[in-house]
Design a protein around this motif. Structure first.
Motif, mmCIF file in Angstrom:
data_model
loop_
_atom_site.group_PDB
_atom_site.id
_atom_site.type_symbol
_atom_site.label_atom_id
_atom_site.label_comp_id
_atom_site.label_asym_id
_atom_site.label_seq_id
_atom_site.Cartn_x
_atom_site.Cartn_y
_atom_site.Cartn_z
ATOM 1 N N ALA A 79 8.815 -14.644 12.123
ATOM 2 C CA ALA A 79 8.590 -14.199 10.735
ATOM 3 C C ALA A 79 9.239 -12.844 10.455
ATOM 4 C CB ALA A 79 7.092 -14.133 10.454
ATOM 5 N N LYS A 92 -7.243 -8.242 21.293
ATOM 6 C CA LYS A 92 -6.676 -8.490 19.952
ATOM 7 C C LYS A 92 -7.772 -8.434 18.887
ATOM 8 C CE LYS A 92 -2.625 -11.091 21.437
ATOM 9 N NZ LYS A 92 -1.734 -12.226 21.242
ATOM 10 N N THR A 140 1.885 -11.546 10.558
ATOM 11 C CA THR A 140 1.897 -12.899 11.115
ATOM 12 C C THR A 140 1.653 -12.836 12.620
ATOM 13 O OG1 THR A 140 3.450 -13.616 9.437
ATOM 14 C CG2 THR A 140 3.350 -14.949 11.436
ATOM 15 N N LYS A 188 9.649 -7.116 16.961
ATOM 16 C CA LYS A 188 8.809 -8.109 16.317
ATOM 17 C C LYS A 188 9.611 -9.406 16.152
ATOM 18 C CE LYS A 188 6.341 -7.101 12.800
ATOM 19 N NZ LYS A 188 5.366 -8.031 13.410
ATOM 20 N N GLY A 189 8.896 -10.464 15.780
ATOM 21 C CA GLY A 189 9.589 -11.721 15.511
ATOM 22 C C GLY A 189 9.311 -12.821 16.511
ATOM 23 N N GLY A 190 8.357 -12.553 17.438
ATOM 24 C CA GLY A 190 7.982 -13.613 18.365
ATOM 25 C C GLY A 190 7.503 -14.862 17.636
ATOM 26 N N GLY A 191 6.959 -14.651 16.444
ATOM 27 C CA GLY A 191 6.504 -15.781 15.615
ATOM 28 C C GLY A 191 7.511 -16.192 14.566
ATOM 29 N N SER A 199 -1.096 -14.039 16.175
ATOM 30 C CA SER A 199 -2.497 -14.225 16.554
ATOM 31 C C SER A 199 -3.327 -12.973 16.276
ATOM 32 C CB SER A 199 -2.596 -14.619 18.030
ATOM 33 O OG SER A 199 -1.924 -13.684 18.841
ATOM 34 N N THR A 200 -2.756 -11.785 16.457
ATOM 35 C CA THR A 200 -3.513 -10.554 16.170
ATOM 36 C C THR A 200 -3.737 -10.438 14.664
ATOM 37 O OG1 THR A 200 -2.237 -9.602 18.008
ATOM 38 C CG2 THR A 200 -3.687 -8.122 16.804
ATOM 39 N N GLU A 248 8.559 -10.086 7.469
ATOM 40 C CA GLU A 248 7.788 -8.933 7.939
ATOM 41 C C GLU A 248 8.517 -7.639 7.593
ATOM 42 O OE1 GLU A 248 7.436 -10.029 12.044
ATOM 43 O OE2 GLU A 248 5.584 -11.144 11.707
ATOM 44 N N ASP A 255 0.194 -5.462 10.693
ATOM 45 C CA ASP A 255 0.850 -6.548 11.431
ATOM 46 C C ASP A 255 0.883 -6.221 12.921
ATOM 47 O OD1 ASP A 255 2.205 -8.873 11.984
ATOM 48 O OD2 ASP A 255 4.071 -8.304 10.979
ATOM 49 N N GLY A 256 1.054 -7.236 13.720
ATOM 50 C CA GLY A 256 1.162 -7.095 15.164
ATOM 51 C C GLY A 256 2.587 -6.775 15.581
ATOM 52 N N ALA A 257 2.817 -6.807 16.890
ATOM 53 C CA ALA A 257 4.158 -6.548 17.424
ATOM 54 C C ALA A 257 4.275 -7.189 18.801
ATOM 55 C CB ALA A 257 4.412 -5.046 17.533
ATOM 56 N N ASP A 258 5.512 -7.367 19.216
ATOM 57 C CA ASP A 258 5.766 -7.876 20.569
ATOM 58 C C ASP A 258 5.964 -6.738 21.567
ATOM 59 O OD1 ASP A 258 5.776 -10.738 19.921
ATOM 60 O OD2 ASP A 258 7.447 -10.152 18.649
ATOM 61 N N LYS A 293 1.561 -4.754 24.961
ATOM 62 C CA LYS A 293 2.755 -4.574 24.116
ATOM 63 C C LYS A 293 3.374 -3.180 24.254
ATOM 64 C CE LYS A 293 1.621 -8.612 22.361
ATOM 65 N NZ LYS A 293 1.331 -8.875 20.976
#
Ligand code: 5RP
Length: 223
Positions: free
Chosen positions: A103, A7, A32, A98-101, A34-35, A107, A85-88, A125
């Protein structure tokens, strides 16, 4: 390498990717997770090069402010040059879950406002078919049970994410058991359910670029 090392590597690569785009009036869209947090921390070293940021969550906004990076309301900004932004999950078309967090709605709004969406992810991912990660759906609280019944009709197994209230006051249903072959179609179908605020499929507006951290380096992928 650990997942956190991957990451960090991709977050650093994202800073290098956007550095040539930064000008004194540039406002950067920031995601949003950790990444994205690693990205914020690395980007802060270059804060003198750009104007400020729009954040996709209150948590990211706070982190940016702690670094002394001005945070703007999206309504006061015309256009964002880039959103990072990151992704799941990502497939080869750069369609994302997306949306594990939790947000996902903000986003999606910031993504829609950006000229370029740069997704940053570690190799865990990368998937052939979206859906192993439960698809987050943000709902108006009073519609939760109704939306859950409609999601079952679409073939999913929705689970209420208990204790989670989004920045918009919404609740989250995580939809398990989906094997998503037609991501833009499912994204549209879920959006049609009354009471849905948004869903975590980013397929109608996928990422433009995916920076993917692997054991052998960060790959730059385009659909
Ligand atoms: C938050 C998100 C994140 O981008 C996604 O959950 C990935 O998070 P992380 O970088 O912590 O793995 O969509 O709503």
């Amino acid at each position: 390498m650990t997942q956190d090392e991957l990451k960090k590597a991709v977050a650093q690569a994202a800073v290098e990717y956007i550095l040539p785009k930064l000008e004194s009036d540039t406002i950067v869209g920031i995601g949003t997770g950790s990444t994205a947090n690693f990205f914020i921390d690395f980007l802060a070293e270059h804060k003198a090069l750009f104007d400020g940021a729009v954040a996709s969550s209150d948590v990211s906004a706070e982190r940016l402010k702690k670094h002394g990076i001005p945070v703007y309301d999206l309504n006061s900004v015309d256009q964002l040059a880039v959103y990072v932004d990151g992704a799941d999950e990502s497939n080869a078309k750069l369609q994302l879950i997306k949306g594990g967090g939790a947000a996902l709605t903000r986003e999606k709004i910031v993504t829609a406002s950006a000229d370029e969406f740069v997704c940053i992810a570690d190799q865990s991912k990368w998937v052939k078919t979206l859906g192993a990660f439960p698809l987050p759906v943000e709902v108006i609280p009073m519609a939760r049970a109704y939306v859950a019944r409609e999601l079952i009709k679409l073939g999913g197994d929705p689970v209420h994410r208990r204790g989670c209230i989004t920045d918009n006051g919404g609740e989250i249903l995580d939809v398990h058991g989906l094997n998503i072959e037609d991501a833009p179609g499912l994204e549209a179908a879920i959006n049609q359910i009354v009471g849905v605020v948004s869903n975590g499929l980013f397929a109608r507006r996928p990422a433009d670029v995916l920076l993917l951290a692997t054991e052998t380096g960060v790959q730059t992928l385009r659909a």
